[in-house]
Scaffold this motif. Structure first.
Motif: not given
Length: 93
Positions: A49-74
């Motif tokens: 989707m980004v490339r469709q609008h601006k083919s040369d846009a830099p895309i930087i992806l990260t994983v958040s450093p904020v830990a989960l406070a709780w889980t619903f998985q059990g």
């Protein structure tokens, strides 16, 4: 996040967990642990989707450093946090 909630009626992913800040949604949503494949497809679709609008846009992806406070998985929250981050990191790799 790999721990998401899906609206049963629409099939769309809820923006927040059920009961967030006193809201409703517990009956309308179901817990879903998203897979590597689902997250990879979402990242690729977003990049497309980004490339469709601006083919040369830099895309930087990260994983958040904020830990989960709780889980619903059990599961233990540290385990759920580590597993979720591992999936997301693998997607970005």
């Amino acid at each position: 996040m790999t721990e998401v909630f899906i609206n049963k009626a629409s099939g769309k992913v809820a923006a927040q967990k059920p009961l967030y800040r006193g809201g409703g949604g517990m009956q309308e949503t179901t817990l879903h642990i998203s897979s590597f494949q689902e997250n990879y497809a979402n990242v690729m679709a977003t990049a497309d989707m980004v490339r469709q609008h601006k083919s040369d846009a830099p895309i930087i992806l990260t994983v958040s450093p904020v830990a989960l406070a709780w889980t619903f998985q059990g599961a233990d929250v540290v385990t759920a946090n580590t597993e979720g981050r591992s999936v997301l990191r693998a997607v970005l790799g």
